[in-house]
Design a protein around this motif. Structure first.
Motif, PDB file in Angstrom:
ATOM      1  N   LEU A  44       0.826  -1.213   0.000  1.00 16.75           N
ATOM      2  CA  LEU A  44       0.000   0.000   0.000  1.00 16.75           C
ATOM      3  C   LEU A  44       0.859   1.261   0.000  1.00 16.75           C
ATOM      4  O   LEU A  44       0.460   2.289  -0.552  1.00 16.75           O
ATOM      5  N   GLU A  45       2.020   1.212   0.611  1.00 11.51           N
ATOM      6  CA  GLU A  45       2.947   2.347   0.648  1.00 11.51           C
ATOM      7  C   GLU A  45       3.768   2.460  -0.635  1.00 11.51           C
ATOM      8  O   GLU A  45       4.531   3.400  -0.798  1.00 11.51           O
ATOM      9  N   GLY A  46       3.637   1.475  -1.522  1.00 10.32           N
ATOM     10  CA  GLY A  46       4.405   1.493  -2.763  1.00 10.32           C
ATOM     11  C   GLY A  46       5.852   1.079  -2.600  1.00 10.32           C
ATOM     12  O   GLY A  46       6.689   1.360  -3.451  1.00 10.32           O
ATOM     13  N   ARG A  47       6.159   0.380  -1.508  1.00 12.76           N
ATOM     14  CA  ARG A  47       7.548  -0.020  -1.234  1.00 12.76           C
ATOM     15  C   ARG A  47       7.844  -1.452  -1.664  1.00 12.76           C
ATOM     16  O   ARG A  47       9.011  -1.837  -1.772  1.00 12.76           O
ATOM     17  N   ILE A  48       6.793  -2.243  -1.881  1.00 13.90           N
ATOM     18  CA  ILE A  48       6.945  -3.645  -2.290  1.00 13.90           C
ATOM     19  C   ILE A  48       6.060  -3.868  -3.506  1.00 13.90           C
ATOM     20  O   ILE A  48       4.910  -3.432  -3.524  1.00 13.90           O
ATOM     21  N   GLY A  49       6.599  -4.556  -4.483  1.00 21.68           N
ATOM     22  CA  GLY A  49       5.824  -4.932  -5.657  1.00 21.68           C
ATOM     23  C   GLY A  49       5.557  -6.424  -5.614  1.00 21.68           C
ATOM     24  O   GLY A  49       4.968  -6.943  -4.674  1.00 21.68           O
ATOM     25  N   ALA A  50       6.067  -7.114  -6.595  1.00 22.97           N
ATOM     26  CA  ALA A  50       5.866  -8.558  -6.697  1.00 22.97           C
ATOM     27  C   ALA A  50       6.558  -9.283  -5.546  1.00 22.97           C
ATOM     28  O   ALA A  50       7.591  -8.847  -5.047  1.00 22.97           O
ATOM     29  N   HIS A  51       5.945 -10.393  -5.158  1.00 28.81           N
ATOM     30  CA  HIS A  51       6.517 -11.242  -4.107  1.00 28.81           C
ATOM     31  C   HIS A  51       6.222 -12.677  -4.493  1.00 28.81           C
ATOM     32  O   HIS A  51       5.060 -13.056  -4.649  1.00 28.81           O
ATOM     33  N   HIS A  52       7.258 -13.451  -4.684  1.00 30.57           N
ATOM     34  CA  HIS A  52       7.105 -14.853  -5.082  1.00 30.57           C
ATOM     35  C   HIS A  52       7.887 -15.730  -4.120  1.00 30.57           C
ATOM     36  O   HIS A  52       8.982 -15.377  -3.690  1.00 30.57           O
ATOM     37  N   VAL A  53       7.320 -16.899  -3.823  1.00 29.78           N
ATOM     38  CA  VAL A  53       7.945 -17.840  -2.899  1.00 29.78           C
ATOM     39  C   VAL A  53       8.151 -19.170  -3.616  1.00 29.78           C
ATOM     40  O   VAL A  53       7.267 -19.645  -4.334  1.00 29.78           O
ATOM     41  N   SER A  54       9.310 -19.766  -3.399  1.00 29.83           N
ATOM     42  CA  SER A  54       9.618 -21.096  -3.907  1.00 29.83           C
ATOM     43  C   SER A  54       9.897 -21.995  -2.709  1.00 29.83           C
ATOM     44  O   SER A  54      11.053 -22.134  -2.288  1.00 29.83           O
ATOM     45  N   PRO A  55       8.841 -22.603  -2.125  1.00 28.15           N
ATOM     46  CA  PRO A  55       9.054 -23.439  -0.940  1.00 28.15           C
ATOM     47  C   PRO A  55      10.028 -24.589  -1.188  1.00 28.15           C
ATOM     48  O   PRO A  55      10.833 -24.919  -0.318  1.00 28.15           O
ATOM     49  N   ALA A  56       9.984 -25.178  -2.366  1.00 34.26           N
ATOM     50  CA  ALA A  56      10.866 -26.309  -2.666  1.00 34.26           C
ATOM     51  C   ALA A  56      12.340 -25.910  -2.624  1.00 34.26           C
ATOM     52  O   ALA A  56      13.195 -26.733  -2.303  1.00 34.26           O
ATOM     53  N   ARG A  57      12.629 -24.643  -2.927  1.00 29.78           N
ATOM     54  CA  ARG A  57      14.013 -24.155  -2.922  1.00 29.78           C
ATOM     55  C   ARG A  57      14.314 -23.302  -1.696  1.00 29.78           C
ATOM     56  O   ARG A  57      15.393 -22.735  -1.586  1.00 29.78           O
ATOM     57  N   ARG A  58      13.319 -23.184  -0.780  1.00 26.73           N
ATOM     58  CA  ARG A  58      13.471 -22.393   0.445  1.00 26.73           C
ATOM     59  C   ARG A  58      13.923 -20.967   0.122  1.00 26.73           C
ATOM     60  O   ARG A  58      14.827 -20.417   0.733  1.00 26.73           O
ATOM     61  N   ALA A  59      13.267 -20.385  -0.895  1.00 23.25           N
ATOM     62  CA  ALA A  59      13.676 -19.069  -1.388  1.00 23.25           C
ATOM     63  C   ALA A  59      12.468 -18.177  -1.610  1.00 23.25           C
ATOM     64  O   ALA A  59      11.340 -18.651  -1.767  1.00 23.25           O
ATOM     65  N   THR A  60      12.729 -16.882  -1.620  1.00 23.16           N
ATOM     66  CA  THR A  60      11.697 -15.900  -1.924  1.00 23.16           C
ATOM     67  C   THR A  60      12.301 -14.818  -2.803  1.00 23.16           C
ATOM     68  O   THR A  60      13.505 -14.553  -2.760  1.00 23.16           O
ATOM     69  N   PHE A  61      11.449 -14.226  -3.618  1.00 24.48           N
ATOM     70  CA  PHE A  61      11.828 -13.134  -4.504  1.00 24.48           C
ATOM     71  C   PHE A  61      10.904 -11.966  -4.187  1.00 24.48           C
ATOM     72  O   PHE A  61       9.683 -12.129  -4.203  1.00 24.48           O
ATOM     73  N   ILE A  62      11.484 -10.817  -3.895  1.00 28.75           N
ATOM     74  CA  ILE A  62      10.684  -9.648  -3.526  1.00 28.75           C
ATOM     75  C   ILE A  62      11.159  -8.448  -4.338  1.00 28.75           C
ATOM     76  O   ILE A  62      12.348  -8.133  -4.350  1.00 28.75           O
ATOM     77  N   GLU A  63      10.216  -7.793  -4.991  1.00 31.41           N
ATOM     78  CA  GLU A  63      10.517  -6.548  -5.696  1.00 31.41           C
ATOM     79  C   GLU A  63      10.373  -5.407  -4.685  1.00 31.41           C
ATOM     80  O   GLU A  63       9.327  -5.250  -4.055  1.00 31.41           O
ATOM     81  N   VAL A  64      11.423  -4.639  -4.513  1.00 34.29           N
ATOM     82  CA  VAL A  64      11.416  -3.526  -3.566  1.00 34.29           C
ATOM     83  C   VAL A  64      11.658  -2.235  -4.336  1.00 34.29           C
ATOM     84  O   VAL A  64      12.543  -2.158  -5.175  1.00 34.29           O
ATOM     85  N   VAL A  65      10.843  -1.221  -4.027  1.00 41.88           N
ATOM     86  CA  VAL A  65      10.987   0.096  -4.637  1.00 41.88           C
ATOM     87  C   VAL A  65      11.608   1.001  -3.583  1.00 41.88           C
ATOM     88  O   VAL A  65      11.062   1.177  -2.496  1.00 41.88           O
ATOM     89  N   ALA A  66      12.778   1.547  -3.906  1.00 41.34           N
ATOM     90  CA  ALA A  66      13.517   2.353  -2.930  1.00 41.34           C
ATOM     91  C   ALA A  66      14.494   3.265  -3.663  1.00 41.34           C
ATOM     92  O   ALA A  66      14.787   3.059  -4.839  1.00 41.34           O
ATOM     93  N   ALA A  67      15.002   4.248  -2.942  1.00 35.20           N
ATOM     94  CA  ALA A  67      15.974   5.175  -3.522  1.00 35.20           C
ATOM     95  C   ALA A  67      17.332   4.523  -3.727  1.00 35.20           C
ATOM     96  O   ALA A  67      18.046   4.845  -4.667  1.00 35.20           O
ATOM     97  N   ASP A  68      17.686   3.587  -2.829  1.00 34.89           N
ATOM     98  CA  ASP A  68      18.998   2.952  -2.905  1.00 34.89           C
ATOM     99  C   ASP A  68      18.983   1.676  -2.066  1.00 34.89           C
ATOM    100  O   ASP A  68      17.975   1.342  -1.442  1.00 34.89           O
TER     101      ASP A  68
END
Length: 106
Positions: A44-68
Motif C-alpha cells: 500500500l505504501e508502494g515499497r513492495i511490488g511482486a513477491h514470489h515464494v519457492s518453498p521447494a528451494r526455500r527461497a523468496t523473490f521480492i521486488e522492492v521500490v527504494a531510492a537505494d
C-alpha cells in the motif's frame, strides 16, 4: 517523513533471499500472519511490488521500490521473516513502457 518512495527518485530492486538452515520452523510458521500483514502495508505504501515464494528451494523473490540499497535494507528489516533469510539485492533497469503503464493503473 513519508515512507512512500518518490517515483521520480525511486528505483526497483529484486531481492533474492534463501531461508537459513538454522531457522526454527515453528517460530517461522508462527509469524506467517504478521509477515503477510506487513507485506500488505508495504504494498500500500508502494515499497513492495511482486513477491514470489519457492518453498521447494526455500527461497523468496521480492521486488522492492527504494531510492537505494540502504533503503531496501530498511524496508526488508520491517518484515518479521527478515531474520530467517540471507538476502541478495539486485538493482534492476527502469521499467519498460508496458510495466510503467501497469504501475500507473495500480
Amino acid at each position: 517523513m513519508s515512507t512512500t518512495p518518490n517515483p521520480a527518485v525511486a528505483q526497483t530492486f529484486m531481492v533474492f533471499a534463501t531461508l537459513r538452515d538454522d531457522t526454527d520452523l515453528a517460530e517461522f510458521a508462527a509469524l506467517r500472519d504478521d509477515e503477510q500483514k506487513q507485506l500488505e502495508v508495504l504494498r500500500l505504501e508502494g515499497r513492495i511490488g511482486a513477491h514470489h515464494v519457492s518453498p521447494a528451494r526455500r527461497a523468496t523473490f521480492i521486488e522492492v521500490v527504494a531510492a537505494d540499497e540502504k533503503h531496501v535494507a530498511e524496508t526488508l528489516a520491517t518484515l518479521p521473516f527478515a531474520r530467517f533469510f540471507d538476502a541478495d539485492v539486485y538493482p534492476t533497469t527502469p521499467p519498460d513502457a508496458a510495466e510503467a503503464a501497469h504501475r500507473a493503473r495500480s
